[in-house]
Scaffold this motif. Sequence first.
Motif, short mmCIF file in Angstrom:
data_model
loop_
_atom_site.label_atom_id
_atom_site.label_comp_id
_atom_site.label_asym_id
_atom_site.label_seq_id
_atom_site.Cartn_x
_atom_site.Cartn_y
_atom_site.Cartn_z
N MET A 1 -8.11 -12.45 -0.87
CA MET A 1 -8.33 -12.06 0.51
C MET A 1 -9.84 -12.02 0.74
O MET A 1 -10.57 -11.44 -0.06
CB MET A 1 -7.69 -10.69 0.77
N SER A 2 -10.29 -12.60 1.82
CA SER A 2 -11.71 -12.61 2.14
C SER A 2 -12.16 -11.21 2.57
O SER A 2 -11.35 -10.34 2.88
CB SER A 2 -11.98 -13.58 3.30
N LEU A 15 -1.80 1.38 8.77
CA LEU A 15 -2.03 1.03 7.36
C LEU A 15 -2.94 2.02 6.66
O LEU A 15 -3.59 1.70 5.68
CB LEU A 15 -2.60 -0.39 7.26
N GLN A 16 -2.98 3.25 7.13
CA GLN A 16 -3.87 4.25 6.56
C GLN A 16 -3.51 4.61 5.12
O GLN A 16 -4.33 5.16 4.40
CB GLN A 16 -3.90 5.51 7.43
N ASP A 17 -2.34 4.26 4.65
CA ASP A 17 -1.92 4.56 3.28
C ASP A 17 -2.41 3.53 2.27
O ASP A 17 -2.22 3.70 1.08
CB ASP A 17 -0.39 4.61 3.18
N TRP A 18 -3.02 2.45 2.73
CA TRP A 18 -3.33 1.30 1.89
C TRP A 18 -4.81 1.18 1.60
O TRP A 18 -5.66 1.57 2.39
CB TRP A 18 -2.86 0.02 2.58
N VAL A 19 -5.12 0.62 0.43
CA VAL A 19 -6.47 0.20 0.06
C VAL A 19 -6.37 -1.26 -0.36
O VAL A 19 -5.28 -1.74 -0.70
CB VAL A 19 -7.07 1.05 -1.09
N VAL A 20 -7.48 -1.96 -0.35
CA VAL A 20 -7.47 -3.34 -0.82
C VAL A 20 -8.26 -3.40 -2.11
O VAL A 20 -9.45 -3.07 -2.15
CB VAL A 20 -8.06 -4.31 0.23
N LEU A 21 -7.57 -3.77 -3.19
CA LEU A 21 -8.18 -3.91 -4.49
C LEU A 21 -8.26 -5.39 -4.83
O LEU A 21 -7.79 -6.24 -4.07
CB LEU A 21 -7.33 -3.18 -5.54
N HIS A 22 -8.82 -5.71 -5.97
CA HIS A 22 -8.98 -7.11 -6.37
C HIS A 22 -7.65 -7.86 -6.35
O HIS A 22 -7.59 -9.01 -5.94
CB HIS A 22 -9.60 -7.19 -7.76
N GLY A 23 -6.56 -7.21 -6.76
CA GLY A 23 -5.26 -7.87 -6.83
C GLY A 23 -4.49 -7.91 -5.54
O GLY A 23 -3.42 -8.50 -5.47
N GLY A 24 -4.98 -7.26 -4.51
CA GLY A 24 -4.28 -7.25 -3.23
C GLY A 24 -4.22 -5.86 -2.64
O GLY A 24 -4.72 -4.89 -3.20
N ARG A 61 5.22 8.82 -9.02
CA ARG A 61 4.70 7.95 -7.96
C ARG A 61 5.34 6.57 -7.98
O ARG A 61 5.91 6.16 -8.98
CB ARG A 61 3.19 7.80 -8.08
N LEU A 62 5.22 5.91 -6.85
CA LEU A 62 5.57 4.50 -6.73
C LEU A 62 4.33 3.78 -6.22
O LEU A 62 3.77 4.17 -5.19
CB LEU A 62 6.73 4.28 -5.76
N THR A 63 3.91 2.77 -6.95
CA THR A 63 2.76 1.97 -6.53
C THR A 63 3.30 0.66 -5.98
O THR A 63 4.15 0.02 -6.60
CB THR A 63 1.82 1.70 -7.72
N VAL A 64 2.81 0.28 -4.80
CA VAL A 64 3.22 -0.96 -4.15
C VAL A 64 1.97 -1.82 -4.01
O VAL A 64 0.98 -1.40 -3.42
CB VAL A 64 3.83 -0.70 -2.76
N ARG A 65 2.02 -3.02 -4.59
CA ARG A 65 0.91 -3.96 -4.46
C ARG A 65 1.42 -5.21 -3.78
O ARG A 65 2.41 -5.81 -4.21
CB ARG A 65 0.31 -4.31 -5.81
#
Length: 94
Positions: A1-2, A15-24, A61-65
């Motif tokens: 992702m750019s 989308l306040q629950d999300w972060v963008v990491l290297h993998g998505g 926890r549940l992690t969603v990528r």
Amino acid sequence: MSEQGWRQFLAAEGLQDWVVLHGGATAVFRVPSLGEATRLAAVIAQVPGLAGALLTAADDRLTVRLTRGVPARGAARRARTGDLGARPATRCRG
């Protein structure tokens, strides 16, 4: 992702629950038990278009990528509105 893409993703409403990491794009939802994590995974797996996501269940926890452009809003909405006791983990800001 750019860089522009991830900035637009994080600026989008709902989308306040999300972060963008290297993998998505990634979200972590806290749950009371491993059983609840697997039940939440089953609920999130019903989001249309979620193919390409990685769900990782742990005892608290549940992690969603998201590995492609899949519906993050739908996954987050299912996690928050279910009766499984899930709550977003503290969002990392950077």
